[in-house]
Design a protein around this motif. Structure first.
Motif, mmCIF file in Angstrom:
data_model
loop_
_atom_site.group_PDB
_atom_site.id
_atom_site.type_symbol
_atom_site.label_atom_id
_atom_site.label_comp_id
_atom_site.label_asym_id
_atom_site.label_seq_id
_atom_site.Cartn_x
_atom_site.Cartn_y
_atom_site.Cartn_z
ATOM 1 N N TRP A 119 0.847 -1.196 0.000
ATOM 2 C CA TRP A 119 0.000 0.000 0.000
ATOM 3 C C TRP A 119 0.882 1.245 0.000
ATOM 4 O O TRP A 119 1.942 1.273 0.607
ATOM 5 N N HIS A 121 0.038 5.414 0.325
ATOM 6 C CA HIS A 121 -0.908 6.523 0.418
ATOM 7 C C HIS A 121 -0.502 7.735 -0.418
ATOM 8 O O HIS A 121 -1.318 8.596 -0.686
ATOM 9 N N MET A 128 -5.079 3.087 0.801
ATOM 10 C CA MET A 128 -4.312 2.743 2.000
ATOM 11 C C MET A 128 -4.959 3.345 3.242
ATOM 12 O O MET A 128 -5.009 2.705 4.287
#
Length: 160
Positions: A119, A121, A128
């Protein structure tokens, strides 16, 4: 596996770092994130995390958490990667938020594990953040790092 730098253990004390509790939380976070392989967490200080951040991300500043995914060999996953956490930065944040250091370390462990699971962000469209929110609720954390940084608008960078 939780590794604590001796200088950090001396500065904060074994009782405040709660290695077994953090290790148990790490195991739950890895399982919840469905991350194959093992994860090692280094509890270090600002100086070392700054060195790592400078060397691997070309950012000459201390941060709270860094994640280092492991390379896969022959498609077999044995080691998911490593997470480094600055206990000094975490302690300042815990004091600011008036919660225990152990809780802050758990927030950072979860964030680092999610990065190891792929993930990011900074490049996704909130996926995420949603995953972190779901897992932090499942794992009993009041708030996640992304939520804290993005929603509440603190000055800290959410990049890890």
């Amino acid at each position: 596996m939780i590794l604590i730098e001796p200088s950090i253990e001396k500065k904060f004390g074994r009782a405040s770092l709660k290695k077994r509790e953090i290790g148990d939380f790490l195991a739950h976070a890895v399982a919840a994130a469905e991350l194959p392989g093992t994860v090692s967490v280094l509890l270090t200080g600002d100086e070392e995390i700054r060195r790592l951040n400078r060397e691997f991300r070309h950012k000459d500043k201390a941060t709270d958490v860094l994640s280092f995914p492991a390379a896969q060999l022959n498609g077999r996953v044995r080691l998911a990667g490593d997470v480094a956490i600055s206990v000094e930065t975490a302690a300042r944040e815990a004091e600011k938020r008036q919660h225990p250091l152990t809780l802050e370390l758990k927030v950072l462990v979860l964030h680092g594990v999610l990065h190891l699971a792929g993930w990011d962000h900074e490049t996704d469209a909130g996926e995420m953040a949603r995953k972190e929110e779901a897992l932090r609720k499942r794992l009993g954390l009041a708030e996640g790092l992304i939520e804290r940084v993005v929603v509440r608008g603190t000055k800290r960078s959410a990049k890890r």
